[in-house]
Structure formats: C-alpha cells, structure tokens
Write a protein that holds these residues in place. Structure first.
Motif, PDB file in Angstrom:
ATOM      1  N   VAL A   1     -70.826 -41.817  -2.530  1.00  0.00           N
ATOM      2  CA  VAL A   1     -71.521 -41.898  -1.342  1.00  0.00           C
ATOM      3  C   VAL A   1     -71.780 -42.828  -0.363  1.00  0.00           C
ATOM      4  O   VAL A   1     -72.014 -42.283   0.731  1.00  0.00           O
ATOM      5  CB  VAL A   1     -72.770 -43.070  -2.732  1.00  0.00           C
ATOM      6  CG1 VAL A   1     -72.926 -42.895  -4.164  1.00  0.00           C
ATOM      7  CG2 VAL A   1     -71.530 -45.111  -1.919  1.00  0.00           C
ATOM      8  N   CYS A   2     -69.855 -42.288   0.460  1.00  0.00           N
ATOM      9  CA  CYS A   2     -69.918 -42.251   1.246  1.00  0.00           C
ATOM     10  C   CYS A   2     -70.868 -41.835   2.473  1.00  0.00           C
ATOM     11  O   CYS A   2     -70.229 -40.441   2.145  1.00  0.00           O
ATOM     12  CB  CYS A   2     -68.114 -43.198   1.743  1.00  0.00           C
ATOM     13  SG  CYS A   2     -67.820 -42.736   3.080  1.00  0.00           S
ATOM     14  N   PRO A   3     -71.605 -41.941   2.978  1.00  0.00           N
ATOM     15  CA  PRO A   3     -72.095 -41.081   4.187  1.00  0.00           C
ATOM     16  C   PRO A   3     -70.947 -40.062   4.334  1.00  0.00           C
ATOM     17  O   PRO A   3     -71.658 -39.199   4.735  1.00  0.00           O
ATOM     18  CB  PRO A   3     -72.943 -41.263   4.956  1.00  0.00           C
ATOM     19  CG  PRO A   3     -73.255 -43.093   4.071  1.00  0.00           C
ATOM     20  CD  PRO A   3     -72.265 -43.158   3.565  1.00  0.00           C
ATOM     21  N   THR A   4     -69.821 -40.482   5.547  1.00  0.00           N
ATOM     22  CA  THR A   4     -68.985 -39.798   6.214  1.00  0.00           C
ATOM     23  C   THR A   4     -68.253 -39.289   5.213  1.00  0.00           C
ATOM     24  O   THR A   4     -67.322 -38.420   5.825  1.00  0.00           O
ATOM     25  CB  THR A   4     -68.741 -40.712   7.864  1.00  0.00           C
ATOM     26  OG1 THR A   4     -68.147 -41.763   6.923  1.00  0.00           O
ATOM     27  CG2 THR A   4     -69.524 -41.244   8.058  1.00  0.00           C
ATOM     28  N   LYS A   5     -68.067 -39.708   4.416  1.00  0.00           N
ATOM     29  CA  LYS A   5     -66.661 -39.670   3.383  1.00  0.00           C
ATOM     30  C   LYS A   5     -65.434 -39.449   3.561  1.00  0.00           C
ATOM     31  O   LYS A   5     -64.137 -38.886   3.784  1.00  0.00           O
ATOM     32  CB  LYS A   5     -66.837 -37.918   3.121  1.00  0.00           C
ATOM     33  CG  LYS A   5     -67.556 -37.312   2.566  1.00  0.00           C
ATOM     34  CD  LYS A   5     -67.943 -37.657   1.411  1.00  0.00           C
ATOM     35  CE  LYS A   5     -69.725 -37.506   0.595  1.00  0.00           C
ATOM     36  NZ  LYS A   5     -70.003 -38.460  -0.263  1.00  0.00           N
ATOM     37  N   VAL A   6     -65.445 -40.520   4.604  1.00  0.00           N
ATOM     38  CA  VAL A   6     -64.122 -41.429   5.362  1.00  0.00           C
ATOM     39  C   VAL A   6     -63.023 -41.706   3.615  1.00  0.00           C
ATOM     40  O   VAL A   6     -61.912 -42.193   3.969  1.00  0.00           O
ATOM     41  CB  VAL A   6     -64.105 -42.587   6.858  1.00  0.00           C
ATOM     42  CG1 VAL A   6     -65.150 -43.291   5.310  1.00  0.00           C
ATOM     43  CG2 VAL A   6     -62.986 -42.808   7.501  1.00  0.00           C
ATOM     44  N   LEU A   7     -63.864 -42.536   2.822  1.00  0.00           N
ATOM     45  CA  LEU A   7     -63.512 -42.623   1.868  1.00  0.00           C
ATOM     46  C   LEU A   7     -63.223 -41.669   1.159  1.00  0.00           C
ATOM     47  O   LEU A   7     -64.027 -41.410   0.631  1.00  0.00           O
ATOM     48  CB  LEU A   7     -64.082 -43.952   1.297  1.00  0.00           C
ATOM     49  CG  LEU A   7     -63.986 -45.500   0.636  1.00  0.00           C
ATOM     50  CD1 LEU A   7     -62.733 -45.893   1.395  1.00  0.00           C
ATOM     51  CD2 LEU A   7     -65.204 -46.076   0.238  1.00  0.00           C
ATOM     52  N   GLN A   8     -61.935 -42.150   0.454  1.00  0.00           N
ATOM     53  CA  GLN A   8     -61.105 -40.766  -0.462  1.00  0.00           C
ATOM     54  C   GLN A   8     -60.311 -41.144  -1.264  1.00  0.00           C
ATOM     55  O   GLN A   8     -59.494 -42.596  -0.913  1.00  0.00           O
ATOM     56  CB  GLN A   8     -60.412 -39.839   0.627  1.00  0.00           C
ATOM     57  CG  GLN A   8     -61.630 -39.032   1.394  1.00  0.00           C
ATOM     58  CD  GLN A   8     -62.349 -37.896   0.511  1.00  0.00           C
ATOM     59  OE1 GLN A   8     -62.053 -37.149  -0.694  1.00  0.00           O
ATOM     60  NE2 GLN A   8     -63.669 -38.033   1.043  1.00  0.00           N
ATOM     61  N   PRO A   9     -60.612 -40.899  -2.509  1.00  0.00           N
ATOM     62  CA  PRO A   9     -59.463 -41.892  -3.327  1.00  0.00           C
ATOM     63  C   PRO A   9     -57.716 -41.547  -2.774  1.00  0.00           C
ATOM     64  O   PRO A   9     -57.332 -40.262  -2.659  1.00  0.00           O
ATOM     65  CB  PRO A   9     -59.396 -40.717  -4.647  1.00  0.00           C
ATOM     66  CG  PRO A   9     -60.588 -39.819  -4.071  1.00  0.00           C
ATOM     67  CD  PRO A   9     -60.920 -39.749  -2.337  1.00  0.00           C
TER      68      PRO A   9
END
Lengths: 306, 512
Positions: free
Chosen positions: B355-363
């Motif tokens: 759900v991270c809107p910017t997709k900065v959060l990655q596995p």
C-alpha cells in the motif's frame, strides 16, 4: 513559435499589417513610440484575487478567444509538483487554474487537459494541491504525467546541451498549450518560472540536472513555446523553494503576469521577486537563443492594479 | 438447520478473503486505513504481536480467535485465514474440474506439526520471529498477495485499460523485487501443490497457527461428532472432509485437525454427523514428545551457534571515512522505532509494501541479516518517503511499524543525510543542479552560494529525517549518488527546522 515567426516575417513584407495581431512589439520593430493601447506584449496585474486578476489580465490580451479557437484541444500545465496544500504556494493556485480552464471552455475549447510530471507522488500532489478538484469543477480533465509511454522523443534543433527530449503527447498533440507556473524561489535554478515549469512536460529531468541545468532549460524553451504563459504570483514562496518548508516561506504578493514571451515574463517575475535577472542564468541563455527579450523597456506592457 | 452451516461458512470466508485481497490491491494507499485494520483484525499471529507492542491500538483479535476456537473449533482456519480460504478455493476448483476424487481419512502427522510449532516458539529466543515470518499463514498470503496477486491484477487492469472504450486508468507497476517475488511464488507453488494433492495437509502438518488452534480445539465446546446410534458408516462425510480427519471405521473425528468447515454435515442424509456440544476429553500427549523436545532443543542450539558463526554485514571492505555509501545499512520505515524492534515484530506480510503510495518501502533480501530476511526497508532507488504520509504505520497489523501522529512523523529521523561534495555536479561540472535540495522537505539540504553565481548543497543532519528525497533525486550515478541517507539503527527525533515568517513590504508601484 510558428505563429510568431510567421508574424515577424509578415511584418517585414506587409509593413505592419500583421503587427496588430502580434505579441512581439511592433514598437521595437519600427522604432516607434510606445502606444498607449494594445496589443500588449505583457500584462502585469497587481492586487485582487487570482481569478479576477486573470479575468482582467486576459481581457487586456484580447480575451481567451485570442488564443483558443472554437473546437480547440487545450492543455494547461500548472505546477503541481508537490504534495502541499495551496497556501504553501509550492504549486500553482487552484483558483487560478480553475479560472483558466473555465475561460478556455468559454472561448469554445473542445477539451481541456491538465497534467504535470510531478516530483512528489502524483496522486497526492493532484489531490492535496486542490488542482484536481479545481479542474474537474471547471469541466476539464486531469491526467497522469507519470505514464512513460505518453512521452515522445523530439529533437531540439537549437539546443546547445539538450539535443533531444521526451515530451508528453498532450503537449505535442494539443492545439493550444498554456503554461501556468507559480512564481517561486528555487535552490538549483535560482527561480522557478515559465521556462523552469516546462520541466514538468518532459520525462528525463535527471539529464538536465546532470548537464548544465540552466542551459538545458533554455535549450528546451527554444524548442517548445507555449501559446500563453501565466505566472501565478499571488502567493509567493520567497525561500526554501521549490518545495518550501512551511507557510512561513510564503508572502501574499498578489501579482500575475501574462505574456506569450517566456523570457519577458520571467524577467518581469525576477523584478517582482527582487532578484537580479542575471542570476537566473537560463533567462539570458534563452534570450541568446532567440526565445524572447529581457529588455522590458522595449515592450508594450499593460499594468493593471486592482 | 445445521445443513446451512456450510453455506454460512463459505459466505463469511469469501467476505474475509475479498476484504483481505482488496487490502493488498490498494496500490496507492487510497483506502482508509480502517479498512485494512478491520479486515485484518482477527489475524492471529499479527494480533498477538501487536498486543505485546506498546504504543499501538488495542489488539485483541487473537483473544477473539482463541475464544472462537474454544467455543467452536478452528473457525479461524476455515473462515478468517486467507491462506486457508485460498486453499479451499484451489480444492474447490480441483474438485470441480477433475474427476471427483473421494477424500480419505489420514493419520495425523503429530510429530511434524508439534515439532514445527515448538520449534517456531523456541526459535523466537534466538532468531526472533523468523520462523513465524516464514510459516505464519497470513504472512505467507500477504507476500503472495503483494508480489503475485497485486501485479497480476495490475496486468489485467492495464490490459483492459488499453481498450479506451472501457476508460480505465492504467496503473503504474510497483518496483519489482526479485527475491520477494521468488519467495512469494515458491510459497504459492507449495500451497497449490499441497491443496492440489493433499487438501488441507499444510494447515494440519506445517502451519503453526493451525497446530496451536488444533490443540486448543481439544477443549472446544462444540465439535463435529458422529452419532454412533444413527451412523451407518456409509462414509459420505469422509469423502468430503478436506482435513482428512473423519475416521469412519472408528466413527471418530480428530478435532485437532477439523477446521469446522461443515462440509460433512449436509452430505449426511441421516443427520449422523453433527456439530455438537460435548464434554472435553482428557488430552493425550504424544509419548515421544519429551525425546522430541530434547532433539528440538539440540537443533535449536546448533543452529543458533551456526547463525553466530556466519555473521552478516561484515565490515571487511575497507572504505574511506567519507564514503559510506556501501556501508550505510538498511533504513527501517518511520514508526519502526529501531531495526531491532522491526525484526522482533515484522512477519513480512508486506501489506506496507503493497500500500505504500510512493513505493519507497520495498522488501529487503539479506540487508537486515538472515533472521530479517524479506523485512521491508526504505529503498531510495524506488522513490522517497512522502513527508505527510504514514500509511505503512497505519496499516501494519503487527505493531512492527507503529502509527505515528503527523507531528511526530515529521521529526522521526530514520537516517541522516550524508553528502560527498567531490561527487556533486556543482563541484565536478561547475553547473547548477539543486535536485536534492529541491526535494528536501525540511531543507536539511539547502543550496548556499558557491563560486560563479552557483549554489551548492549544504547539509544539516540535525533537521534531516532520512526520507531519502535527496538521494532519490540526485542525478549522479557514477560511482554512486553524491548525497544519500545513512541508516539510524535506532530511530531518533530530529530538530524542527527553524522558521520565521518571511517579511514582505508591499509597494504601490510595479517594479518594472
């Protein structure tokens, strides 16, 4: 661009017959005295609210009908680069954007598109800037600037550093392109004005930053000229631009500049901002490339105070 | 009346499944976080972890699940667990499209399932939540949802969007994480294989939550039981039992494996199998449990020693004092408090990634070390953390990322800016840039006057929050970014940027 070239040529041939329509000063072309009436090269408005400023300003330029013809497809490019509310003045004022879209439709536009290739996450920028709602309320269509396939390669013939760029299809395909930057301070480019705002219609901005930013901005301006530029100087971010930290960076200056000449508009904006025009190097570079003039004295300027 | 139990179970299960699926399809984080919070409130492991995390919303979903189990058996496994429902869907499809195969009674794999449960619990002491991370059914489903289902849904959407008459918007794909995709896909294959060949065997032999709830089911008030007086041992019930737990020969139902799916009830014409209130039977402990425990302990000790023997993140590459780029550590998202806290709580369901809107959060892969495999990290190549957004903290079901109030998020320092001037365009090319400062929300990176009317970044790490906007925006790639974020293993509180109201003296005249 083409219109102006055509007009400039026609001045030479038909001794000023076309000059009534042109936005390039015929005063300059003929070395005559400045006329007291239009047509004007640049309109500056001071005081009032963004929509009424625009209404008065565009009227002085002959109304939106002078730019938008019946059935035209129009693209309006405000600055929507940041996830910030209107009062932070990081983005173009939504009230102004709404007024512009409305005027386009009144002039007979078939479609009015609005977009920006944003810096912050685009859906948040569109929403929180208030521009998405403003555009929809006015009947326009706001589209994503983040679809890479929408960008098409163009060659910058006069470009010194920037030889090619990927430009959004809407800019290339629309009949009318209206550029609506917000007047603000910019850490890298000194000021963010009409020519800097055009970075939001190209895909690969990283290249510009890497290869002499000011020259690239000027190079691109030599290629892509908006039919009309409106600088929103209602709320002005005086420092920490272009994103700003808080509303403390913002002064309610209540200016608006309208012109077809980006160089002239940007020059006027630097004077309002009280920054040395020379410091905003892309302005001089663009003048060198024949984009416009920094010599405001040579222009026929209409000043409106509300 | 009990004939309708199955239909009710299917309806509730689909409701949960769709809600959870939608939660993971929220690519831009547009849904109110309350949606995700409610859809996932009853996820057992996540709820337990959140319960023991101070500073989070009251999380008693697991107590509800325990209560439910003590009343009616493993209702969680058949109606709430998304992985269980996914298996039911696979089993349903299999049985619909292949020759209807009759299900049989199978013996419980007690050694296997109790070993896994015990090992999972014991391992918490030395490898944190790693085994829960790998085995929790919700976490497994979350990873499949994020890395397989979400991209698949986007593909379909974008394919349909290519037909303009549908006027669907195309949606950007999230950055592709190979390791996470492989892990998720492998898990999906395993699940499909299990469900395709052995029904609910995964739930009854591998899943630690299933085993635990199965154990609790021994004490549940309502159980599926065969009425010895009416049963003719026709075996119809046994042929529809996905848990393979109906022993028609002895007319017994293994309540530890029964998932309360109620498939058996409507197929019996004589009402010989029913959901009944029963007295609890004394617990039979497997005889070999003690020996087993010892073996498990031994394995635990050896693997602990092994994990210490192979240290990760070695500092062997000598770096200059200035160049920290390759040694700056993984950055944990705001609200994670510290890498340690994140590793203690995160089960890698990847809802935050989804759900991270910017997709900065990655596995991550092994950036946090082996015990932190797949845990989300900030990836400033993908994007940067939006200043006003804290979607990850709002949706996190385990308390690994705590919801921060807006003001606190604005000053939570997850890392610090580090600037290598010699790599900067302004220094090396002597041209303007300012890309980093442009994006900086606190002006911890500020452009200051430099030679020849240029401006160059000046950093103030004290007001930096480590959002990574500067790093993302920096156009330098060779050898690496000129400005980047060095991780704070413990998150700190940054100073607020000092701001005074700008002065502006209005003039009557136009300045030109």
């Amino acid at each position: 661009m083409k219109r102006r070239e055509f007009i400039q040529k026609s001045i030479g041939v038909t001794a000023g017959a076309g000059a009534l329509l042109t936005t390039v000063s015929f005063a300059k072309a003929f070395g005559a005295e400045k006329p007291a009436t239009g047509p004007y090269d640049l309109v500056a408005v001071k005081g009032g609210e963004p929509d009424e400023m625009f209404k008065k300003g565009i009227a002085a330029l002959g109304g939106m009908e002078a730019f938008v013809k019946q059935g035209d497809v129009v693209v309006v490019k405000p600055n929507i680069g940041w996830d910030a509310p209107p009062e932070r003045a990081a983005n173009t004022n939504p009230i102004l954007v709404k007024a512009i879209v409305e005027h386009c439709f009144l002039a007979g536009a078939k479609k009015v598109y609005v977009f920006d290739n944003t810096c912050d996450e685009w859906t948040r920028c569109y929403k929180n800037s208030g521009i998405e709602k403003a555009v929809k309320d006015a009947g326009g269509e706001i589209v994503s600037g983040k679809e890479k396939k929408m960008y098409k390669n163009v060659t910058i013939e006069k470009g010194k550093k920037l030889k090619t760029a990927s430009v959004h299809e809407l800019i290339l395909d629309s009949d009318v392109f209206i550029n609506v930057p917000v007047l603000k301070n910019h850490g890298g480019a000194t000021m963010s004005l009409t020519m800097k705002n055009m970075m939001g219609i190209v895909w690969d901005r990283g290249f510009w930053h890497k290869n002499n930013l000011h020259q690239c901005i000027a190079d691109f301006a030599s290629h892509q000229k908006p039919n009309l530029n409106i600088i929103d100087g209602y709320n002005v971010m005086k420092r920490n631009g272009p994103r700003g930290v808080s509303v403390d960076d913002v002064a309610n200056m209540k200016y608006q500049i309208l012109s077809t000449d980006m160089v002239a508009a940007d020059t006027a904006a630097t004077k309002i901002f009280a920054v040395d025009t020379k410091k905003v190097k892309h302005i001089a570079y663009a003048e060198e490339l024949g984009v416009g003039t920094t010599d405001l004295k040579s222009l026929n300027i209409k000043r409106i105070t509300i | 009346m009990q004939k309708y139990f199955k239909r009710a179970r299917v309806a509730v299960a689909l409701l949960f499944f769709i809600a959870i699926l939608i939660s993971f399809f929220d690519v831009k984080g547009n849904l109110p976080s309350a949606f995700q919070n409610s859809a996932l409130y009853l996820q057992f492991t996540a709820s337990v972890l959140k319960f023991i995390t101070p500073g989070t919303a009251l999380s008693i979903g697991f107590i509800v699940v325990i209560a439910m189990t003590l009343i009616g058996g493993r209702i969680y496994c058949s109606t709430i667990c998304p992985l269980g429902i996914l298996q039911d869907i696979i089993i349903f499809i299999r049985r619909k499209f292949t020759k209807k195969q009759q299900l049989r009674f199978k013996k419980a794999l007690n050694v296997l399932r109790y070993s896994i449960l015990i090992l999972t619990l014991v391992s918490i002491t030395f490898s944190g939540v790693l085994l829960i991370n790998l085995l929790d059914p919700y976490a497994i489903f979350g990873r499949i949802g994020t890395h397989v289902f979400q991209p698949a849904a986007l593909l379909i959407n974008n394919f349909l969007a290519s037909f303009s008459f549908l006027s669907l918007p195309t949606i950007e794909y999230s950055p592709f994480s190979l390791s996470a995709f492989i892990i998720a896909l492998a898990m999906l294959f395993i699940i499909v294989w299990f469900a395709g060949t052995s029904d609910r065997l995964f739930c009854n032999s591998i899943c630690p939550v299933g085993t635990l709830l199965g154990f609790l089911s021994k004490f549940s008030i309502f159980k599926i039981k065969i009425a010895h007086s009416t049963c003719t041992q026709c075996g119809k019930c046994q042929t529809v039992c996905k848990a393979n737990c109906i022993d028609i020969k002895n007319m017994e139902v293994d309540e530890t494996r029964c998932i309360s799916c109620f498939n058996c009830i409507p197929v019996c014409d004589l009402s010989g199998i029913k959901y009944k209130r029963l007295k609890t039977v004394p617990v039979k402990t497997p005889d070999n449990k003690k020996g087993l425990q010892r073996r498990i302990l031994l394995t635990a000790v050896t693997s602990y020693a092994a994990s210490k023997a192979i240290p990760f993140n070695t500092n062997e590459i000598s770096v200059t004092e200035e160049d920290l780029y390759f040694d700056r550590g993984p950055v944990a998202p705001p609200g994670a408090k510290s890498i340690e806290h994140l590793k203690e709580r995160c089960i890698s369901c990847h809802l935050c990634v989804a759900v991270c809107p910017t997709k900065v959060l990655q596995p991550s892969f092994l950036e946090y070390g082996f015990t932190g495999i797949n845990i989300p990290q900030m990836d400033y190549n993908s994007y940067f953390c939006n200043f006003d957004c804290h979607k990850c903290g709002e949706v996190c079901p385990t308390g690994a990322i705590i919801t921060l109030p807006q003001e606190e998020k604005h000053v939570t320092q997850i890392g610090k800016v580090h600037f290598q001037v010699e790599l900067c365009i302004v220094e090396s090319e002597e041209t303007s840039c300012g890309s980093c400062s442009e994006h900086c929300p606190t002006q911890a990176v500020k452009m200051v006057d430099y030679n020849n009317d240029l401006t160059i970044p000046k950093i103030d790490p004290n007001i930096c929050i480590g959002c990574g906007a500067c790093e993302y925006a920096c156009p330098v790639t060779d050898p690496h970014k000129a400005i980047y974020v060095v991780s704070n293993p413990e998150h700190l509180i940054a100073d607020k940027p000092k701001q005074e109201k700008i002065e502006f003296n209005d003039t009557e005249e136009f300045p030109f």
